[in-house]
Design a protein around this motif. Structure first.
Motif, PDB file in Angstrom:
ATOM      1  N   CYS A   4       0.849  -1.058   0.109  1.00 52.79           N
ATOM      2  CA  CYS A   4      -0.162   0.044   0.193  1.00 52.79           C
ATOM      3  C   CYS A   4       0.630   0.868  -0.250  1.00 52.79           C
ATOM      4  O   CYS A   4       0.484   2.461  -0.394  1.00 52.79           O
ATOM      5  N   HIS A  30      -2.647  -3.881  -7.915  1.00 57.46           N
ATOM      6  CA  HIS A  30      -2.743  -3.537  -6.927  1.00 57.46           C
ATOM      7  C   HIS A  30      -4.098  -2.936  -6.282  1.00 57.46           C
ATOM      8  O   HIS A  30      -4.751  -3.563  -5.045  1.00 57.46           O
ATOM      9  N   CYS A  34      -6.982  -4.651  -3.378  1.00 49.19           N
ATOM     10  CA  CYS A  34      -6.923  -3.966  -2.496  1.00 49.19           C
ATOM     11  C   CYS A  34      -8.025  -2.902  -2.376  1.00 49.19           C
ATOM     12  O   CYS A  34      -7.925  -2.178  -3.242  1.00 49.19           O
ATOM     13  N   CYS A  37      -7.318   0.842  -1.035  1.00 48.64           N
ATOM     14  CA  CYS A  37      -6.397   1.704  -2.077  1.00 48.64           C
ATOM     15  C   CYS A  37      -7.352   2.169  -2.648  1.00 48.64           C
ATOM     16  O   CYS A  37      -7.170   2.709  -3.856  1.00 48.64           O
TER      17      CYS A  37
HETATM   18 ZN   LIG Z   1      -3.025  -1.295  -0.809  1.00 48.64          ZN
END
Ligand SMILES: [Zn+2]
Length: 83
Positions: A4, A30, A34, A37
């Motif tokens: 992150c 990512h 995630c 994010c």
């Molecule tokens: Zn992340």
């Protein structure tokens, strides 16, 4: 895989359309993995749309409503505190 922290340090690059595709692909990967994010990116994109929007002076009704509600709550809380 990016962490992150890596992602956030590359966030500006990601939002900049001129970023090279390799970095962009890594950042995109990512976000897919995630949710935290993803929310950050989504919020940034919406904010950018508001500021860079086609109609700069028009605030979306939804945003205005939320803003007014927040203000009213703040003012009500203040009155309670004073009483
Ligand atoms: Zn992340």
């Amino acid at each position: 895989m990016l962490t992150c922290k890596d992602f956030l340090s590359g966030l500006n690059a990601f939002l900049d359309e001129e970023t090279d595709s390799l970095l962009r692909a890594q950042l995109e990967k990512h976000i897919n993995e995630c949710p935290n994010c993803w929310v950050v990116v989504d919020t940034c994109k919406k904010t950018m749309k508001v500021f860079k929007g086609m109609e700069p002076q028009a605030i979306p009704t939804e945003v205005e409503d939320r803003l007014m509600q927040a203000l009213r709550r703040k003012m009500a809380a203040r009155r309670c505190g004073e009483a």
